[in-house]
Design a protein around this motif. Structure first.
Motif, PDB file in Angstrom:
ATOM      1  N   PRO A 205       0.816  -1.227   0.000  1.00 16.27           N
ATOM      2  CA  PRO A 205       0.000   0.000   0.000  1.00 16.27           C
ATOM      3  C   PRO A 205       0.844   1.269   0.000  1.00 16.27           C
ATOM      4  CG  PRO A 205      -0.756  -1.546   1.667  1.00 16.27           C
ATOM      5  CD  PRO A 205       0.535  -2.074   1.148  1.00 16.27           C
ATOM      6  N   GLU A 206       2.001   1.255   0.671  1.00 15.04           N
ATOM      7  CA  GLU A 206       2.897   2.388   0.724  1.00 15.04           C
ATOM      8  C   GLU A 206       4.305   1.905   0.424  1.00 15.04           C
ATOM      9  OE1 GLU A 206       2.580   4.050   4.602  1.00 15.04           O
ATOM     10  OE2 GLU A 206       0.429   4.454   4.461  1.00 15.04           O
ATOM     11  N   GLN A 207       5.207   2.835   0.312  1.00 15.00           N
ATOM     12  CA  GLN A 207       6.595   2.484   0.044  1.00 15.00           C
ATOM     13  C   GLN A 207       7.200   1.806   1.277  1.00 15.00           C
ATOM     14  OE1 GLN A 207       8.389   2.485  -2.662  1.00 15.00           O
ATOM     15  NE2 GLN A 207      10.169   1.676  -1.561  1.00 15.00           N
ATOM     16  N   PRO A 208       7.678   0.551   1.181  1.00 16.69           N
ATOM     17  CA  PRO A 208       8.303  -0.113   2.327  1.00 16.69           C
ATOM     18  C   PRO A 208       9.688   0.469   2.618  1.00 16.69           C
ATOM     19  CG  PRO A 208       8.385  -1.525   0.390  1.00 16.69           C
ATOM     20  CD  PRO A 208       7.575  -0.328  -0.001  1.00 16.69           C
ATOM     21  N   CYS A 209       9.977   0.538   3.935  1.00 10.67           N
ATOM     22  CA  CYS A 209      11.287   1.041   4.373  1.00 10.67           C
ATOM     23  C   CYS A 209      12.155  -0.070   4.950  1.00 10.67           C
ATOM     24  CB  CYS A 209      11.104   2.124   5.436  1.00 10.67           C
ATOM     25  SG  CYS A 209      10.053   3.489   4.924  1.00 10.67           S
ATOM     26  N   ALA A 210      11.545  -1.069   5.555  1.00  5.09           N
ATOM     27  CA  ALA A 210      12.283  -2.180   6.166  1.00  5.09           C
ATOM     28  C   ALA A 210      11.403  -3.418   6.108  1.00  5.09           C
ATOM     29  CB  ALA A 210      12.665  -1.856   7.615  1.00  5.09           C
ATOM     30  N   VAL A 211      12.039  -4.592   6.096  1.00  2.26           N
ATOM     31  CA  VAL A 211      11.293  -5.828   5.959  1.00  2.26           C
ATOM     32  C   VAL A 211      11.982  -6.935   6.751  1.00  2.26           C
ATOM     33  CG1 VAL A 211      12.538  -6.499   3.855  1.00  2.26           C
ATOM     34  CG2 VAL A 211      10.262  -7.476   4.310  1.00  2.26           C
ATOM     35  N   ALA A 212      11.146  -7.839   7.280  1.00  2.00           N
ATOM     36  CA  ALA A 212      11.597  -9.103   7.867  1.00  2.00           C
ATOM     37  C   ALA A 212      10.638 -10.163   7.384  1.00  2.00           C
ATOM     38  CB  ALA A 212      11.625  -9.035   9.388  1.00  2.00           C
ATOM     39  N   VAL A 213      11.117 -11.395   7.226  1.00  2.00           N
ATOM     40  CA  VAL A 213      10.301 -12.436   6.627  1.00  2.00           C
ATOM     41  C   VAL A 213      10.357 -13.695   7.477  1.00  2.00           C
ATOM     42  CG1 VAL A 213      12.195 -13.184   5.138  1.00  2.00           C
ATOM     43  CG2 VAL A 213       9.840 -13.740   4.492  1.00  2.00           C
ATOM     44  N   ASP A 214       9.201 -14.393   7.525  1.00  2.00           N
ATOM     45  CA  ASP A 214       9.109 -15.692   8.193  1.00  2.00           C
ATOM     46  C   ASP A 214       8.092 -16.514   7.422  1.00  2.00           C
ATOM     47  OD1 ASP A 214       9.624 -17.219  11.001  1.00  2.00           O
ATOM     48  OD2 ASP A 214       7.567 -17.546  10.297  1.00  2.00           O
ATOM     49  N   GLY A 215       8.561 -17.536   6.734  1.00  2.00           N
ATOM     50  CA  GLY A 215       7.660 -18.350   5.941  1.00  2.00           C
ATOM     51  C   GLY A 215       7.015 -17.532   4.846  1.00  2.00           C
ATOM     52  N   HIS A 216       5.689 -17.542   4.770  1.00  2.00           N
ATOM     53  CA  HIS A 216       4.945 -16.752   3.783  1.00  2.00           C
ATOM     54  C   HIS A 216       4.651 -15.346   4.267  1.00  2.00           C
ATOM     55  CE1 HIS A 216       4.385 -19.958   0.922  1.00  2.00           C
ATOM     56  NE2 HIS A 216       3.752 -20.744   1.789  1.00  2.00           N
ATOM     57  N   TYR A 217       5.074 -15.019   5.491  1.00  2.94           N
ATOM     58  CA  TYR A 217       4.674 -13.748   6.085  1.00  2.94           C
ATOM     59  C   TYR A 217       5.806 -12.734   6.014  1.00  2.94           C
ATOM     60  CZ  TYR A 217       0.710 -16.310   7.977  1.00  2.94           C
ATOM     61  OH  TYR A 217      -0.421 -17.064   8.109  1.00  2.94           O
ATOM     62  N   LEU A 218       5.439 -11.509   5.606  1.00  5.65           N
ATOM     63  CA  LEU A 218       6.351 -10.381   5.596  1.00  5.65           C
ATOM     64  C   LEU A 218       5.901  -9.398   6.663  1.00  5.65           C
ATOM     65  CD1 LEU A 218       6.473  -9.708   1.735  1.00  5.65           C
ATOM     66  CD2 LEU A 218       8.062 -11.088   3.072  1.00  5.65           C
ATOM     67  N   CYS A 219       6.848  -8.925   7.458  1.00  2.51           N
ATOM     68  CA  CYS A 219       6.569  -7.836   8.387  1.00  2.51           C
ATOM     69  C   CYS A 219       7.236  -6.592   7.798  1.00  2.51           C
ATOM     70  CB  CYS A 219       7.114  -8.147   9.779  1.00  2.51           C
ATOM     71  SG  CYS A 219       6.672  -6.880  10.996  1.00  2.51           S
ATOM     72  N   LEU A 220       6.417  -5.603   7.434  1.00  6.65           N
ATOM     73  CA  LEU A 220       6.903  -4.455   6.688  1.00  6.65           C
ATOM     74  C   LEU A 220       6.752  -3.178   7.485  1.00  6.65           C
ATOM     75  CD1 LEU A 220       5.273  -5.300   3.227  1.00  6.65           C
ATOM     76  CD2 LEU A 220       7.694  -5.461   3.795  1.00  6.65           C
ATOM     77  N   ALA A 221       7.767  -2.339   7.422  1.00  5.87           N
ATOM     78  CA  ALA A 221       7.655  -0.973   7.908  1.00  5.87           C
ATOM     79  C   ALA A 221       7.391  -0.099   6.697  1.00  5.87           C
ATOM     80  CB  ALA A 221       8.934  -0.555   8.618  1.00  5.87           C
ATOM     81  N   LEU A 222       6.155   0.419   6.587  1.00  7.08           N
ATOM     82  CA  LEU A 222       5.817   1.307   5.479  1.00  7.08           C
ATOM     83  C   LEU A 222       6.117   2.745   5.889  1.00  7.08           C
ATOM     84  CD1 LEU A 222       2.467  -0.383   4.367  1.00  7.08           C
ATOM     85  CD2 LEU A 222       4.804  -0.876   3.629  1.00  7.08           C
TER      86      LEU A 222
END
Length: 949
Positions: A205-222
């Motif tokens: 939805p917005e420009q991501p600044c940072a990301v972490a991933v686990d399996g199919h899940y992304l945790c994003l800082a927009l």
């Protein structure tokens, strides 16, 4: 499990408000001043140890800065601002308990770009290092830092991360997630040894600044918020807002499907892939720039400090001054992608490269793979591996202190709850057997801390949970352990106190509370497994405490099963003048003579002990059930001298099985009691009235004693005497009810006295009723007693006997030689009151003709009623007899209802001979036998009912 992390944050902050406020105050103290004073709640969880010094990295080049780092096992990689990658080999050394690192430079490589190296990630399963520089991810060999020959690379990457929980089952690839240079785009790649492959591209939805991933899940800082995005399904979950322009976002995977985020208000928030928070947040600096995990700690970095926060209780544990830091990362000792299937792949890869594929079977390969995995693991108390922090010019390692030392430091600071929480968390990192030993000791130490703080409930629970050797606690109390005890305190010690005096600093109130606690604790554990092997120490200490405190439970302890050591306990009881309890101790140890000697001294006043006001009665009861005959006879005289009435109970209440044998037979007891008349009477009453022994000598003896007492009392008193009345009543009752005394002997003793009723009773026993009634009527003039005499003398006798006694009394009243009006009235009253006891016809012949019918109307009425009643009862009896006879006749007729034919062909069922005469016996079943055969029942036992014709 609904709700966002923001909602969970509100709930947590409300519940943890007080702690959060304290931590905020700490935060202000930390960051409001240039130099941070050491916090009073600090814990040394880590030591900051240099790893790569400035000179080793850049020499004399002042403009070289550290931009990124990566660590894989002993391999440390550093990316710089001048596009170089440096490879160092770290060797950990331990000297005098101190950990140091020696970094050996292996080589360095220029990547050919004009920009800084942004990120480094090691893929040990592929023997590859992923390097991000100038928006391009290049694959290089981990050992020589040469790019792979195929030149495979990923372009257009702003930043990237490795999926530490990959969804593909391919052990020869690594999943990489990048933030693309394309706006609002995330890309997923599969990276192999020599190639890369894009597998997914997702819009955000917005420009991501940072990301972490686990399996199919992304945790994003927009730009304005954190979200969870499932790149496989495209479903997203909003977490909570933040402003990327104001602060640097932090997104870090900390475990399976869980992330750590830099939240609003200086909170480190935990979030799961479901969008909820299962842990309370930690409070760190508002301007935190980096975070790392080394379970159970979260380490945060800001401009001036490194702060260490516990994930278990969310408290700030340690603060380290560290300026100009800009990198903080944690590294697993085994790369997260290095699972056992991938270890197989790595082993196969290395052996293939070296030409050493010599595994004859799968089991061999498995063993080699396991050895490889173990060899690449560095033993650590925490699963977080290494935590590395770096400035622009140097690299440092945060070395965790041994867990046991951290716990001991907490205990030394009396921070018991924190120590226990930390100890519990260590369960998963320490072998089970070692952990159990360590944890029990920690519980015991914590228990002593609470004990010293007089928090006895908490201390007791910890002592029980830690299975404390209770002697550790007893040894704090001077002189409580037996002198024979071989106990020595634990080494190293569980506490810092020499004894209770030091612990309480001589405060008597505190000392009393401690002793009460020990009483309660020992009483609880003495019957549990905790006491196994230490029962003597526990019970002896408990006895001493009870005796010193004058506690009522002292006697309960001594009369129940106990293991008190005799020597120590006896000395202590004597010291505290507990002589009665000392007697109980002797008795429990089979020393009844010593016990009785003490108790007798107390009763005699030779020694003082007010434990029991009824001690004399207790001694009597003790002797009653004492099986030592010699001991009973030894103290019998003393007991009887104190109280004849009570003392005789040692014989009367003795168990019956002991009374008829040995030396306690009645004759021996009577010989002993001859000097004690009251006791003798009590004992004879027991034999005659209670045990109902039918021996003439006991009955006669008792009657004589009663008689002598009555005569003695009559001679010394003229007033109404209660004792005289009671004794005379007992005498009359014995004379009336007993049939075993010597009547003539007693009668001779009574003659010449005014004991008229007693003489009458004795004449009655001799069946000389006329003499007895004469005494009662003419000498005693007690007409009611005369009537009672007739009643009790005729008890259990037939009606004619009773009538004879009443007629005899009437004759005494109506003696022709007596014209006393009083006797006449007594005769009238006798007739009117006992009409049923007379034969009316005989009475009418005896009474004077001058008596009117009105005078005798009650008698006549009663006589008529009795006569009519007797007649009617006789008629009823006769009618019932006639009816019964009629029933028998009917039964006989029924039996004769059918003819019986007898011929010479009929045979007797018993002897099987023909009938020679018409006489026979017929049984109810129709069988016929000879009369002489029927008479002999033995010949035919089954035919018992018959009729004879």
């Amino acid at each position: 499990m609904e709700g966002t992390v923001c909602e969970a944050c509100c709930l947590v902050r409300s519940a943890w408000g007080k702690r959060a406020a304290v931590r905020r105050a700490w935060g202000r103290g930390l960051h409001g001043t240039a130099d941070h004073p050491e916090d009073t709640m600090s814990l040394k969880a880590f030591e900051l140890v240099p790893a790569v010094e400035r000179e080793m990295l850049m020499g004399d080049k002042a403009r070289i800065n550290v931009e990124c780092i990566e660590c894989c096992g002993k391999n440390l990689y550093i990316g710089t601002n001048d596009c170089f990658v440096y490879h160092f080999l770290l060797e950990e050394k331990i000297s005098a308990g101190k950990v140091t690192f020696a970094a050996t430079k292996q080589l360095h490589k220029y990547l050919g770009f004009k920009k800084a190296v942004s990120e480094l990630k090691a893929a040990s399963a592929l023997n590859r290092l992923l390097v991000l520089c100038d928006n391009t991810i290049t694959l290089v060999n981990m050992m020589n830092l040469e790019p792979i020959p195929t030149g495979a690379r990923i372009k257009g990457a702003v930043t990237f991360t490795v999926n530490e929980n990959p969804m593909s089952g391919d052990p020869f690839c690594v999943e990489v997630c990048i933030i693309s240079v394309k706006r609002r785009t995330i890309q997923m790649f599969m990276v192999y040894e020599d190639r890369v492959q894009i597998v997914k591209e997702v819009s955000t939805p917005e420009q991501p600044c940072a990301v972490a991933v686990d399996g199919h899940y992304l945790c994003l800082a927009l730009t304005t918020q954190y979200i969870i995005l499932n790149y496989n399904t495209g479903i997203s979950q909003d977490l909570f807002p933040y402003c990327s322009d104001e602060k640097r976002p932090i997104v870090k995977r900390i475990g399976r499907q869980e992330f750590l985020l830099a939240g609003p208000g200086g909170l480190g928030m935990f979030a799961t892939v479901d969008g909820i928070s299962q842990r309370a947040p930690v409070h760190w600096s508002e301007n935190v720039i980096g975070a790392a995990l080394c379970f159970p700690y979260v380490v945060a970095l800001d401009d001036e400090f490194i702060t260490v926060h516990s994930m278990l209780d969310q408290l700030l544990k340690q603060t380290l001054s560290f300026k100009e830091g800009h990198i903080l990362q944690d590294f697993e000792d085994i790369h997260p992608t290095l699972t056992l299937p991938k270890v197989f792949a790595v082993v196969t890869f290395h052996t293939r490269c070296l030409g050493l594929i010599v595994f004859p079977c799968l089991d061999d390969l498995f063993l080699v793979a396991k050895s490889f995995q173990k060899a690449h693991a560095t033993p650590s108390l925490f699963p977080g591996g290494k935590v590395i922090v770096a400035t622009n010019k140097g690299v440092y390692i945060l070395v965790p202190l041994p867990l046991e030392k951290q716990i001991q430091d907490l205990l030394s600071s009396h921070r018991v709850e924190e120590a226990l929480i930390l100890a519990k968390a260590a369960r998963r990192n320490i072998p089970k057997e070692k952990f159990q030993v360590m944890y029990k000791r920690i519980l015991q130490q914590a228990g002593f801390i609470y004990f010293a703080q007089l928090q006895f409930l908490e201390a007791k629970e910890l002592f029980r949970s830690g299975q404390l050797d209770v002697r550790e606690l007893i040894s704090l109390y001077p002189f409580l352990l037996p002198t024979s005890s071989s106990f020595t305190r634990s080494h190293p010690p569980l506490h810092e106190y020499a004894d209770l005096n030091q612990l309480t600093q001589g405060d008597q109130e505190k000392m009393t509370k401690c002793k009460r606690f020990l009483m309660s604790y020992l009483n609880e554990v003495r019957s549990t497994e905790v006491a196994n092997g230490y029962k003597e120490d526990i019970d002896t200490a408990l006895l001493k405490l009870y005796a010193e405190a004058n506690h009522e439970s002292l006697l309960d302890l001594l009369v129940s099963e106990n293991f008190c050591l005799l020597t120590d306990s006896a000395t202590w009881l004597e010291k505290h003048t507990k002589y009665f309890a000392l007697g109980l101790l002797h008795h429990y140890n089979g020393q009844d003579a010593a016990a009785l000697q003490l108790w007798v001294k107390i009763v005699n006043g030779d020694i003082q002990d007010s434990t029991r006001s009824d001690l004399y009665e207790y001694i009597v009861d003790f002797l009653t059930f004492c099986s030592d005959q010699e001991l009973v006879w030894k103290y019998a005289e003393w007991v009887l001298q104190k109280s004849e009435e009570v003392g005789v109970q040692i014989f009367t209440k003795r168990p019956l099985e002991e009374q008829g044998k040995n030396s306690f037979n009645p004759d021996n007891v009577i010989n002993c009691l001859n000097k004690y008349p009251k006791s003798l009477v009590k004992y004879l009453e027991y034999l005659v009235l209670d045990r109902k022994i039918k021996k003439e000598k006991y009955h006669t003896h008792l009657a004589v004693l009663y008689l002598e007492t009555v005569l003695k009392l009559k001679s010394v008193t003229t007033d109404n005497c209660v004792e005289l009345t009671e004794t005379q009543t007992k005498l009359r009752s014995l004379l009336q009810k007993s049939d075993f005394y010597r009547i003539h002997f007693i009668l001779d003793k009574i003659k010449g006295t005014d004991l008229h009723m007693e003489r009458a009773i004795l004449y009655g026993k001799l069946e000389e009723h006329d003499k007895a009634l004469h005494i009662l009527v003419h000498e005693s003039k007690d007409f009611s007693a005369a009537e009672d005499y007739c009643i009790w003398s005729s008890e259990s006798k037939d009606l004619p006997y009773r009538q004879r006694l009443f007629h005899m009394l009437l004759s005494v009243y109506l003696n022709p030689g007596s014209s006393d009006c009083e006797l006449v009235m007594a005769a009238v009253d006798l007739l009117n009151n006992h009409a049923a006891e007379f034969d009316a016809a005989r009475v009418l012949q005896l009474v004077p003709d001058s008596w009117s019918v009105q005078l005798l109307s009650p008698f006549l009425t009663g006589a008529m009623r009795e006569s009519i009643h007797t007649t009617r009862m006789t008629q009823i009896t006769l009618g019932l007899a006639k009816a019964e006879n009629l029933i028998y006749k009917h039964d006989k007729v029924k039996l004769k209802g059918s003819p019986i034919i007898l011929s010479d062909k009929k045979l007797c069922q018993v002897c099987q001979s023909p009938f020679c005469e018409p006489a026979f016996v017929r049984y109810p079943n129709g069988g016929m036998v000879h009369t002489h055969c029927a008479a002999n029942r033995l010949m035919n036992p089954n035919m018992t009912h018959h009729s004879q014709t």
